[in-house]
Motif scaffolding. Structure first.
Motif, mmCIF file in Angstrom:
data_model
loop_
_atom_site.group_PDB
_atom_site.id
_atom_site.type_symbol
_atom_site.label_atom_id
_atom_site.label_comp_id
_atom_site.label_asym_id
_atom_site.label_seq_id
_atom_site.Cartn_x
_atom_site.Cartn_y
_atom_site.Cartn_z
ATOM 1 N N VAL A 58 0.810 -1.208 0.000
ATOM 2 C CA VAL A 58 0.000 0.000 0.000
ATOM 3 C C VAL A 58 0.853 1.271 0.000
ATOM 4 O O VAL A 58 0.390 2.334 -0.411
ATOM 5 N N VAL A 59 2.107 1.188 0.433
ATOM 6 C CA VAL A 59 2.923 2.390 0.624
ATOM 7 C C VAL A 59 3.060 3.252 -0.630
ATOM 8 O O VAL A 59 2.914 4.480 -0.548
ATOM 9 N N PRO A 60 3.351 2.685 -1.823
ATOM 10 C CA PRO A 60 3.493 3.561 -2.993
ATOM 11 C C PRO A 60 2.231 4.346 -3.362
ATOM 12 O O PRO A 60 2.317 5.343 -4.086
ATOM 13 N N GLN A 61 1.092 3.903 -2.862
ATOM 14 C CA GLN A 61 -0.157 4.591 -3.181
ATOM 15 C C GLN A 61 -0.313 5.899 -2.410
ATOM 16 O O GLN A 61 -1.158 6.722 -2.740
ATOM 17 N N ARG A 62 0.520 6.115 -1.384
ATOM 18 C CA ARG A 62 0.364 7.279 -0.514
ATOM 19 C C ARG A 62 1.367 8.371 -0.841
ATOM 20 O O ARG A 62 2.514 8.095 -1.201
ATOM 21 N N ASP A 63 0.932 9.615 -0.650
ATOM 22 C CA ASP A 63 1.853 10.742 -0.721
ATOM 23 C C ASP A 63 2.887 10.562 0.391
ATOM 24 O O ASP A 63 2.519 10.388 1.556
ATOM 25 N N PRO A 64 4.187 10.594 0.061
ATOM 26 C CA PRO A 64 5.193 10.319 1.091
ATOM 27 C C PRO A 64 5.262 11.372 2.187
ATOM 28 O O PRO A 64 5.801 11.105 3.266
ATOM 29 N N ASP A 65 4.719 12.565 1.945
ATOM 30 C CA ASP A 65 4.729 13.608 2.966
ATOM 31 C C ASP A 65 3.470 13.611 3.822
ATOM 32 O O ASP A 65 3.538 13.798 5.040
ATOM 33 N N THR A 66 2.321 13.399 3.185
ATOM 34 C CA THR A 66 1.061 13.518 3.917
ATOM 35 C C THR A 66 0.415 12.181 4.262
ATOM 36 O O THR A 66 -0.430 12.111 5.152
ATOM 37 N N GLY A 67 0.791 11.146 3.532
ATOM 38 C CA GLY A 67 0.142 9.854 3.724
ATOM 39 C C GLY A 67 -1.176 9.733 2.987
ATOM 40 O O GLY A 67 -1.822 8.680 3.028
ATOM 41 N N ASP A 68 -1.606 10.800 2.288
ATOM 42 C CA ASP A 68 -2.878 10.754 1.564
ATOM 43 C C ASP A 68 -2.762 9.828 0.358
ATOM 44 O O ASP A 68 -1.809 9.927 -0.429
ATOM 45 N N PRO A 69 -3.731 8.923 0.162
ATOM 46 C CA PRO A 69 -3.666 8.014 -0.979
ATOM 47 C C PRO A 69 -4.060 8.709 -2.280
ATOM 48 O O PRO A 69 -4.900 9.616 -2.292
ATOM 49 N N VAL A 70 -3.427 8.291 -3.371
ATOM 50 C CA VAL A 70 -3.824 8.744 -4.700
ATOM 51 C C VAL A 70 -5.021 7.904 -5.133
ATOM 52 O O VAL A 70 -4.933 6.667 -5.143
ATOM 53 N N PRO A 71 -6.145 8.520 -5.490
ATOM 54 C CA PRO A 71 -7.322 7.739 -5.888
ATOM 55 C C PRO A 71 -7.015 6.811 -7.059
ATOM 56 O O PRO A 71 -6.370 7.213 -8.035
ATOM 57 N N GLU A 72 -7.438 5.570 -6.944
ATOM 58 C CA GLU A 72 -7.300 4.560 -8.000
ATOM 59 C C GLU A 72 -5.849 4.384 -8.446
ATOM 60 O O GLU A 72 -5.578 4.074 -9.614
ATOM 61 N N PHE A 73 -4.923 4.560 -7.517
ATOM 62 C CA PHE A 73 -3.503 4.421 -7.851
ATOM 63 C C PHE A 73 -3.201 3.028 -8.385
ATOM 64 O O PHE A 73 -2.579 2.871 -9.438
ATOM 65 N N ARG A 74 -3.621 2.014 -7.639
ATOM 66 C CA ARG A 74 -3.270 0.651 -8.028
ATOM 67 C C ARG A 74 -3.843 0.296 -9.396
ATOM 68 O O ARG A 74 -3.162 -0.313 -10.232
ATOM 69 N N GLU A 75 -5.092 0.669 -9.640
ATOM 70 C CA GLU A 75 -5.727 0.345 -10.914
ATOM 71 C C GLU A 75 -4.981 0.989 -12.087
ATOM 72 O O GLU A 75 -4.707 0.353 -13.114
ATOM 73 N N ARG A 76 -4.641 2.261 -11.926
ATOM 74 C CA ARG A 76 -3.916 2.966 -12.982
ATOM 75 C C ARG A 76 -2.521 2.387 -13.155
ATOM 76 O O ARG A 76 -2.044 2.201 -14.288
#
Length: 258
Positions: free
Chosen positions: A191-209
Motif C-alpha cells: 500500500v505504501v506507494p499509493q500514498r503521498d510520502p509527505d502527507t500519507g494521503d492516498p492517490v485515488p485509484e492508484f493501483r488500478e492505474r
C-alpha cells in the motif's frame, strides 16, 4: 552510458531513507546501514508503512558518521538520538512508542539489517522507470516516485523497466563497479506507494492505474512468466558471496553480464 546514479539506504526500517555516495556490501549481502534498525512492538511485530500511515507524519534523517538519528514530529518537535549507544536506543524507542501509541523496542542488526527478504540483497530500479511511473499520475513527481518505491540502487543511462530483464529463466546479471548483481524476484508492491510520502494521503485509484500502465508498457526483453502480477516494480537482487565486502560508488559504470 549506464551508471550507478544513486545509492539510498533506510537506516530505520519504515522511516525516511538517506542518499550515500558509497555503500559497502555486508557479509549478509545487503548494503551497510540499510534497515540496520527497526522498531518492534511487544509481540515482535515491526512498525512500518504497511502497518500504519503515521510513518508519513514523521520527518527523519540519519548521519552515518555519528550514528545520529533526527526525528521531527508534525508539531515541529525535534529529537536526536545517538543510536550507537544502547541507552539512546532505549530513549528513541520510548519517544517513538509515545508517537505511535504502543510499547516499542529499537533493535539493531549490523550483519544483515531487517530487510523483508533476508535471504536476498539490494533492490534495484532505473531512473527511467521512476520517470515513467511519475508520468502516469498528475500529482506524482520523479522525486516522489523515488520516495514511494524506496529502492537501494538506481541506474541511469538505461531504458524504463530495464531492471525487469534480470529475473526469470536464463536472465543475465549485471555488474556495477565490478560488483555482480543477480536478479532474484520482482518486487510486488504494498500500500505504501499509493500514498503521498509527505502527507500519507492516498492517490485515488492508484493501483488500478498503475497495473493498467504497467501491463501496457511491459518490456519485450523481460520474462513475463517471472511476474505473478503487474503490481510490481523494481527487482530484488543478490550479490554473490565472492563480491561481498566490496564497495559501490555513485558513478560506477554498469554493464550487463550475459
Amino acid at each position: 552510458m549506464a551508471r550507478l546514479e544513486r545509492l539510498r539506504v533506510f537506516p530505520v526500517k519504515g522511516l525516511d531513507g538517506i542518499d550515500v555516495e558509497t555503500a559497502a556490501v555486508l557479509d549478509g549481502g545487503t548494503l551497510r546501514y540499510d534497515r540496520e534498525y527497526a522498531l518492534f512492538d511487544a509481540d515482535g511485530e515491526v512498525v512500518n508503512g504497511k502497518r500504519t500511515d503515521r510513518v508519513h507524519d514523521l520527518a527523519t534523517d540519519f548521519d552515518p558518521e555519528t550514528g545520529t538519528l533526527r526525528a521531527e514530529a508534525p508539531d515541529g518537535t525535534t529529537r536526536a538520538f545517538e543510536l550507537e549507544r544502547e541507552r539512546e536506543r532505549e530513549r528513541a524507542a520510548e519517544w517513538f512508542g509515545d508517537f505511535f501509541g504502543m510499547g516499542l523496542t529499537l533493535e539493531r542488526d549490523t550483519a544483515l539489517g531487517y530487510v523483508d527478504r533476508r535471504e536476498m540483497g539490494p533492490s534495484v530500479v532505473s531512473t527511467a522507470t521512476l520517470e515513467a511511473v511519475a508520468s502516469w499520475f498528475d500529482d506524482v513527481t520523479v522525486a516522489g516516485a523515488r520516495r514511494r518505491l524506496r529502492a537501494n540502487v538506481e541506474v541511469s543511462g538505461v531504458p524504463a523497466f530495464w531492471e525487469d530483464r534480470f529475473v526469470g529463466a536464463d536472465a543475465p546479471a549485471f555488474e556495477a563497479g565490478g560488483v555482480r548483481f543477480e536478479g532474484v524476484t520482482p518486487c510486488g508492491r504494498c500500500v505504501v506507494p499509493q500514498r503521498d510520502p509527505d502527507t500519507g494521503d492516498p492517490v485515488p485509484e492508484f493501483r488500478e492505474r498503475f497495473v493498467e500502465r504497467r501491463e501496457a508498457t511491459f518490456p519485450e526483453r523481460a520474462d513475463e512468466a517471472a511476474f505473478d502480477h503487474y503490481y510490481t516494480l523494481m527487482i530484488i537482487a543478490s550479490v554473490p558471496e565472492s563480491d561481498r565486502g566490496a564497495c559501490l560508488d555513485v558513478g560506477d559504470p554498469v554493464e550487463v553480464v550475459e
